[in-house]
Write a protein that holds these residues in place. Structure first.
Motif, PDB file in Angstrom:
ATOM      1  N   GLU A  93       0.828  -1.207   0.000  1.00 42.45           N
ATOM      2  CA  GLU A  93       0.000   0.000   0.000  1.00 42.45           C
ATOM      3  C   GLU A  93       0.862   1.257   0.000  1.00 42.45           C
ATOM      4  OE1 GLU A  93      -3.641   1.850  -0.270  1.00 42.45           O
ATOM      5  OE2 GLU A  93      -3.274  -0.316  -0.266  1.00 42.45           O
ATOM      6  N   GLU A  94       1.970   1.223   0.717  1.00 42.20           N
ATOM      7  CA  GLU A  94       2.830   2.397   0.835  1.00 42.20           C
ATOM      8  C   GLU A  94       3.710   2.607  -0.396  1.00 42.20           C
ATOM      9  OE1 GLU A  94       4.775   3.376   4.626  1.00 42.20           O
ATOM     10  OE2 GLU A  94       3.866   1.551   5.429  1.00 42.20           O
ATOM     11  N   PHE A  95       4.279   1.521  -0.908  1.00 41.27           N
ATOM     12  CA  PHE A  95       5.307   1.645  -1.948  1.00 41.27           C
ATOM     13  C   PHE A  95       4.943   0.973  -3.264  1.00 41.27           C
ATOM     14  CE2 PHE A  95       7.666   1.647   2.147  1.00 41.27           C
ATOM     15  CZ  PHE A  95       8.198   2.934   2.072  1.00 41.27           C
ATOM     16  N   GLY A  96       3.831   0.237  -3.289  1.00 41.62           N
ATOM     17  CA  GLY A  96       3.482  -0.489  -4.498  1.00 41.62           C
ATOM     18  C   GLY A  96       4.339  -1.710  -4.734  1.00 41.62           C
ATOM     19  N   ALA A  97       5.040  -2.177  -3.695  1.00 42.60           N
ATOM     20  CA  ALA A  97       5.922  -3.343  -3.816  1.00 42.60           C
ATOM     21  C   ALA A  97       6.175  -3.903  -2.429  1.00 42.60           C
ATOM     22  CB  ALA A  97       7.242  -2.961  -4.466  1.00 42.60           C
ATOM     23  N   CYS A  98       6.621  -5.160  -2.388  1.00 43.12           N
ATOM     24  CA  CYS A  98       7.036  -5.774  -1.131  1.00 43.12           C
ATOM     25  C   CYS A  98       8.126  -6.792  -1.451  1.00 43.12           C
ATOM     26  CB  CYS A  98       5.859  -6.420  -0.403  1.00 43.12           C
ATOM     27  SG  CYS A  98       5.098  -7.790  -1.287  1.00 43.12           S
ATOM     28  N   PRO A  99       8.889  -7.243  -0.454  1.00 43.20           N
ATOM     29  CA  PRO A  99       9.966  -8.192  -0.720  1.00 43.20           C
ATOM     30  C   PRO A  99       9.462  -9.478  -1.367  1.00 43.20           C
ATOM     31  CG  PRO A  99      10.226  -7.216   1.448  1.00 43.20           C
ATOM     32  CD  PRO A  99       8.871  -6.809   0.954  1.00 43.20           C
ATOM     33  N   PRO A 100      10.347 -10.183  -2.090  1.00 48.67           N
ATOM     34  CA  PRO A 100       9.931 -11.389  -2.807  1.00 48.67           C
ATOM     35  C   PRO A 100       9.728 -12.602  -1.920  1.00 48.67           C
ATOM     36  CG  PRO A 100      12.278 -11.009  -3.113  1.00 48.67           C
ATOM     37  CD  PRO A 100      11.744  -9.815  -2.379  1.00 48.67           C
ATOM     38  N   ASN A 101      10.239 -12.553  -0.698  1.00 46.16           N
ATOM     39  CA  ASN A 101      10.051 -13.651   0.246  1.00 46.16           C
ATOM     40  C   ASN A 101      10.095 -13.063   1.656  1.00 46.16           C
ATOM     41  OD1 ASN A 101      12.893 -13.523   1.086  1.00 46.16           O
ATOM     42  ND2 ASN A 101      13.343 -14.476  -0.897  1.00 46.16           N
ATOM     43  N   GLY A 102      10.066 -13.929   2.670  1.00 45.34           N
ATOM     44  CA  GLY A 102       9.962 -13.448   4.037  1.00 45.34           C
ATOM     45  C   GLY A 102      11.277 -13.159   4.735  1.00 45.34           C
ATOM     46  N   ASP A 103      12.375 -13.201   4.008  1.00 48.29           N
ATOM     47  CA  ASP A 103      13.701 -12.992   4.588  1.00 48.29           C
ATOM     48  C   ASP A 103      13.982 -11.489   4.684  1.00 48.29           C
ATOM     49  OD1 ASP A 103      16.354 -12.920   5.319  1.00 48.29           O
ATOM     50  OD2 ASP A 103      17.034 -14.313   3.768  1.00 48.29           O
ATOM     51  N   LEU A 104      14.061 -10.972   5.908  1.00 46.05           N
ATOM     52  CA  LEU A 104      14.263  -9.536   6.121  1.00 46.05           C
ATOM     53  C   LEU A 104      15.703  -9.193   6.495  1.00 46.05           C
ATOM     54  CD1 LEU A 104      11.008  -8.737   8.146  1.00 46.05           C
ATOM     55  CD2 LEU A 104      11.402  -8.547   5.673  1.00 46.05           C
ATOM     56  N   ARG A 105      16.634 -10.088   6.204  1.00 44.30           N
ATOM     57  CA  ARG A 105      18.027  -9.781   6.532  1.00 44.30           C
ATOM     58  C   ARG A 105      18.528  -8.554   5.778  1.00 44.30           C
ATOM     59  NH1 ARG A 105      19.736 -16.062   7.370  1.00 44.30           N
ATOM     60  NH2 ARG A 105      18.266 -16.308   5.644  1.00 44.30           N
ATOM     61  N   PHE A 106      17.921  -8.247   4.640  1.00 47.78           N
ATOM     62  CA  PHE A 106      18.373  -7.052   3.918  1.00 47.78           C
ATOM     63  C   PHE A 106      17.941  -5.771   4.631  1.00 47.78           C
ATOM     64  CE2 PHE A 106      14.135  -7.296   2.153  1.00 47.78           C
ATOM     65  CZ  PHE A 106      13.819  -6.045   1.640  1.00 47.78           C
ATOM     66  N   TRP A 107      16.908  -5.850   5.468  1.00 49.24           N
ATOM     67  CA  TRP A 107      16.581  -4.708   6.340  1.00 49.24           C
ATOM     68  C   TRP A 107      17.689  -4.535   7.381  1.00 49.24           C
ATOM     69  CZ3 TRP A 107      10.712  -4.922   8.055  1.00 49.24           C
ATOM     70  CH2 TRP A 107       9.892  -4.838   6.905  1.00 49.24           C
ATOM     71  N   ALA A 108      18.075  -5.634   8.006  1.00 45.20           N
ATOM     72  CA  ALA A 108      19.120  -5.577   9.030  1.00 45.20           C
ATOM     73  C   ALA A 108      20.416  -5.009   8.458  1.00 45.20           C
ATOM     74  CB  ALA A 108      19.352  -6.968   9.617  1.00 45.20           C
ATOM     75  N   ALA A 109      20.718  -5.359   7.221  1.00 43.67           N
ATOM     76  CA  ALA A 109      21.943  -4.859   6.591  1.00 43.67           C
ATOM     77  C   ALA A 109      21.925  -3.346   6.420  1.00 43.67           C
ATOM     78  CB  ALA A 109      22.142  -5.539   5.235  1.00 43.67           C
ATOM     79  N   GLN A 110      20.737  -2.752   6.470  1.00 44.10           N
ATOM     80  CA  GLN A 110      20.611  -1.300   6.343  1.00 44.10           C
ATOM     81  C   GLN A 110      20.441  -0.607   7.703  1.00 44.10           C
ATOM     82  OE1 GLN A 110      17.999  -0.091   2.819  1.00 44.10           O
ATOM     83  NE2 GLN A 110      17.364  -2.206   3.145  1.00 44.10           N
ATOM     84  N   GLY A 111      20.626  -1.362   8.785  1.00 44.29           N
ATOM     85  CA  GLY A 111      20.550  -0.758  10.106  1.00 44.29           C
ATOM     86  C   GLY A 111      19.202  -0.838  10.771  1.00 44.29           C
TER      87      GLY A 111
END
Length: 217
Positions: A93-111
């Motif tokens: 709803e916010e960005f018109g996109a979401c991650p391709p799977n449930g792995d959020l390690r790429f969030w952690a990599a950004q702090g």
């Protein structure tokens, strides 16, 4: 369990962890996540790199799901846990996109510190370690991170109960309903937490977080 080097100065690791480890050693049940991943969220985000904090409750109690980051699951997990699915609906709803799977390690990599307030759970017994003593670590982490302005996302009453440990001024503290199916329609949907964090970061001259698209390897 090896304390994360950048957080090992916290009193919890000397005063409380030995007792928790003894309790876990005496529990015949399968404990999740696997021991090397218990501190994965803190390992991924040394204090100086943390820009935003999202507090979860406890790890997913289904074997193969939890890997030490709140709300995140291993990339092959399908269907997504229901709370994570609702988080992805809000991202869409916010960005018109979401991650391709449930792995959020790429969030952690950004702090983005994805910290559960209990770091272990027996398989199939959600919440069973809520009173084991892990909450002392949560309190100490929040107090440490309060020393400089950061964004804190507190979903639901449980996470909001830790708000008194966020001290000082100039933080962004976002409170709303939890994304679980029981409460998401009571204030989580439409709360725009991810956009609001990015707006706050940009206003401070910082880089916004890419919430939707893992970088190609």
């Amino acid at each position: 369990m090896t304390p994360p080097s950048d957080w090992a100065h916290l009193p919890f690791f000397a005063k409380d962890l030995p007792r928790i480890e003894a309790a876990l050693a005496g529990d015949a049940r399968q404990i999740l996540p696997p021991a090397p991943q218990v501190f994965a969220a803190l390992d991924a985000c040394p204090p100086k790199r943390v820009r935003a904090v999202i507090l979860g409750q406890d790890p997913y109690p289904t074997p193969g799901h939890a890997h030490g980051l709140a709300f995140s699951v291993e990339p092959e997990v399908r269907p997504l846990p229901r709370s994570l699915n609702n988080i992805y609906k809000e991202l869409q709803e916010e960005f018109g996109a979401c991650p391709p799977n449930g792995d959020l390690r790429f969030w952690a990599a950004q702090g983005v510190l994805l910290l559960n307030t209990a770091l272990t759970v027996p398989a199939g017994s959600a919440g069973a370690h809520a009173k084991l003593g892990w909450s002392k670590l949560t309190a100490q982490v929040l107090e440490t991170l309060s020393q400089t302005p950061r964004a804190f996302i507190l979903w639901g009453n449980h996470a909001q109960g830790f708000a008194p440990h966020i001290r000082g001024a100039d933080h962004l503290i976002l409170r709303s309903a939890h994304p679980s199916p029981l409460s998401a329609r009571r204030g989580f949907f439409g709360s725009r937490p991810f956009s609001r964090v990015n707006e706050w970061l940009i206003a401070r001259g910082d880089t916004p977080i890419n919430w939707t698209t893992p970088e190609a390897p």
